[in-house]
Design a protein around this motif. Structure first.
Motif, short mmCIF file in Angstrom:
data_model
loop_
_atom_site.label_atom_id
_atom_site.label_comp_id
_atom_site.label_asym_id
_atom_site.label_seq_id
_atom_site.Cartn_x
_atom_site.Cartn_y
_atom_site.Cartn_z
N MET A 1 -3.55 -1.10 3.44
CA MET A 1 -3.74 -1.56 2.06
C MET A 1 -5.11 -1.11 1.52
O MET A 1 -5.22 -0.32 0.62
N LEU A 2 -6.18 -1.68 2.15
CA LEU A 2 -7.55 -1.28 1.79
C LEU A 2 -8.19 -0.71 3.06
O LEU A 2 -8.14 -1.33 4.11
N GLU A 3 -8.76 0.49 2.92
CA GLU A 3 -9.23 1.17 4.12
C GLU A 3 -10.54 1.91 3.89
O GLU A 3 -10.72 2.56 2.86
N ALA A 4 -11.43 1.78 4.86
CA ALA A 4 -12.67 2.58 4.87
C ALA A 4 -12.52 3.64 5.95
O ALA A 4 -12.09 3.33 7.06
N THR A 5 -12.87 4.87 5.62
CA THR A 5 -12.76 5.97 6.57
C THR A 5 -14.10 6.68 6.72
O THR A 5 -14.65 7.15 5.72
N GLU A 6 -14.60 6.71 7.95
CA GLU A 6 -15.87 7.40 8.26
C GLU A 6 -16.94 7.06 7.24
O GLU A 6 -17.66 7.94 6.76
N SER B 1 -9.54 -1.12 8.36
CA SER B 1 -8.44 -1.30 7.42
C SER B 1 -8.06 -2.76 7.35
O SER B 1 -8.20 -3.50 8.32
N VAL B 2 -7.62 -3.17 6.16
CA VAL B 2 -7.08 -4.51 5.97
C VAL B 2 -5.64 -4.32 5.49
O VAL B 2 -5.41 -3.73 4.44
N GLY B 3 -4.69 -4.75 6.31
CA GLY B 3 -3.28 -4.54 5.99
C GLY B 3 -2.76 -5.57 5.00
O GLY B 3 -3.43 -6.57 4.72
N ASP C 1 0.01 -16.93 2.85
CA ASP C 1 1.43 -17.21 3.10
C ASP C 1 2.26 -17.20 1.82
O ASP C 1 3.36 -16.67 1.78
N ASP C 2 1.72 -17.81 0.75
CA ASP C 2 2.50 -17.94 -0.49
C ASP C 2 2.49 -16.67 -1.32
O ASP C 2 3.50 -16.30 -1.91
N LEU C 3 1.34 -16.02 -1.40
CA LEU C 3 1.21 -14.89 -2.31
C LEU C 3 1.12 -13.57 -1.57
O LEU C 3 1.04 -12.51 -2.18
N GLY C 4 1.09 -13.62 -0.24
CA GLY C 4 0.97 -12.38 0.53
C GLY C 4 -0.38 -11.72 0.36
O GLY C 4 -0.53 -10.51 0.56
N LEU C 5 -1.39 -12.50 -0.02
CA LEU C 5 -2.72 -11.92 -0.21
C LEU C 5 -3.30 -11.44 1.12
O LEU C 5 -3.10 -12.06 2.15
N SER C 6 -4.04 -10.35 1.05
CA SER C 6 -4.84 -9.89 2.18
C SER C 6 -6.26 -10.38 1.96
O SER C 6 -6.66 -10.60 0.82
N ALA C 7 -7.01 -10.51 3.04
CA ALA C 7 -8.40 -10.91 2.85
C ALA C 7 -9.29 -10.31 3.92
O ALA C 7 -8.90 -10.16 5.07
N LEU C 8 -10.50 -9.95 3.47
CA LEU C 8 -11.58 -9.63 4.40
C LEU C 8 -12.58 -10.77 4.27
O LEU C 8 -13.11 -11.02 3.18
#
Ligand SMILES: Nc1ncnc2c1ncn2[C@@H]1O[C@H](COP(=O)(O)OP(=O)(O)OP(=O)(O)O)[C@@H](O)[C@H]1O
Ligand SMILES: [Mg+2]
Length: 311
Positions: A1-6, A28-30, A191-198
């Motif tokens: 979903m959100l990803e940092a690369t190098e 990465s945060v899926g 759970d309810d909204l499918g939110l991802s979080a860091l």
């Protein structure tokens, strides 16, 4: 979903020395995943979080969202900023004391020109657990408890219907019972909204309670990452072991020696070696102080960057 690369983020420090605050990170945060980013003060957590939000530009490397590299042009960045929202710690500091709850939550929807402002605000407050929302509209921050203020901050993010929340020390300033409440709110939103979080935190107990995965950062790098149970129950990196040893239930505390880390002077070899308790105990290898370690990839399986780790 959100990803940092190098990812590398440098600042020009005192005396023209470069501070490598983020010095090669893959993370990465899926979708629907909660990832905790832990590490001591100054290791680059906030810089990494701000770069993931598009608030800081990488010196090199990239951020991608939904598989697309983040573009820093006005329009694309605006769209991105709706989907990936920052939730700050210290709700007193991030709320304007002269603005009502309604004003605070309506700010984002106004900037983004959302229709039905009042309904959006009411819905966001209700989802953040402030019910009935209308009762909170005209209140001011000083009339609320610490937990309620944190919920207002979260409601301000939810009003834009984000996909990812980035919470920088979301509960550091709260007492234990409020902290529990906010944690269960974040879990429910997932759970309810499918939110991802860091979730950026010093608090390993918090990471344990909330995160699917943990990434441990030391001096600009992720040195260990993996499923929460693996990393916190069976830490492989000496630094993770030292962080965990300060928890009250830990039998013996590991005291790290050496200078606190300085991103303008990153040691050669393994960047942790000058403070490593294994090296101090004479268990080091020559490569610990000479050979640069590989940067960990953005995988989800347990992984560690250490010459001395046994797995
Ligand atoms: N705008 C900036 N200009 C120069 N140096 C900076 C800047 N922002 C951060 N730094 C430096 O980068 C390093 C990492 O800082 P950062 O705030 O990301 O750490 P952190 O892990 O969030 O710490 P804390 O746990 O205290 O919040 C620090 O050495 C800091 O001094
Ligand atoms: Mg910080």
């Amino acid at each position: 979903m959100l990803e940092a690369t190098e990812l590398h983020v440098e600042f020009s420090g005192r005396g023209g020395r470069r501070a490598r605050a983020v010095d090669g990170v893959n993370l990465s945060v899926g979708a629907g995943e909660i990832v905790a980013l832990v590490g001591e003060s100054g290791c680059g957590k906030t810089t990494l979080a701000r770069t993931l939000l598009g608030l800081e530009r990488p010196t090199s490397g990239r951020i991608s969202y939904d598989g697309t590299p983040l573009s820093y042009s006005g329009r694309a960045l605006r769209a991105f900023r709706r989907e990936v929202q920052l939730v700050l710690q210290d709700p007193m500091g991030s709320l304007n004391p002269r603005h009502t709850v309604y004003e605070a939550v309506a700010e984002g929807p106004r900037i983004h020109g959302l229709p039905d402002e009042e309904a959006v605000v009411a819905d966001a407050l209700a989802r953040a657990g402030l019910r009935p929302p209308e009762r909170f509209f005209q209140r001011f921050p000083h009339e609320l408890s610490g937990g309620q203020r944190q919920r207002v901050v979260i409601a301000g993010a939810l009003a834009l219907d984000p996909k990812v929340l980035i919470a920088d020390e979301p509960v550091a300033s709260l007492d234990a019972s409020v902290r529990g409440e906010i944690l269960s709110l974040l879990l429910r939103l997932r759970d309810d909204l499918g939110l991802s979080a860091l979730v950026v935190t010093h608090d390993l107990g918090l990471a344990w309670n909330i995160a699917d995965r943990v990434a441990v950062m030391y001096l600009g790098r992720i040195v260990e990452s993996g499923p929460t149970g693996d990393v916190l129950k069976n830490p492989q990196h000496p630094y993770t072991q030292a962080l965990l040893s300060v928890l009250p239930e830990s039998p013996n505390r590991i005291v790290l020696t050496g200078e606190p880390p300085d991103p303008t002077r990153i040691p050669a070899g393994c960047r942790f070696h000058p403070r490593c308790q294994l090296v101090a105990a004479g268990e080091g290898k020559p490569e610990c102080s000479t050979q640069p370690l590989q940067i960990l990839p953005a995988g989800t399986a347990a992984q560690v960057a250490c010459y001395l780790a046994t797995t």
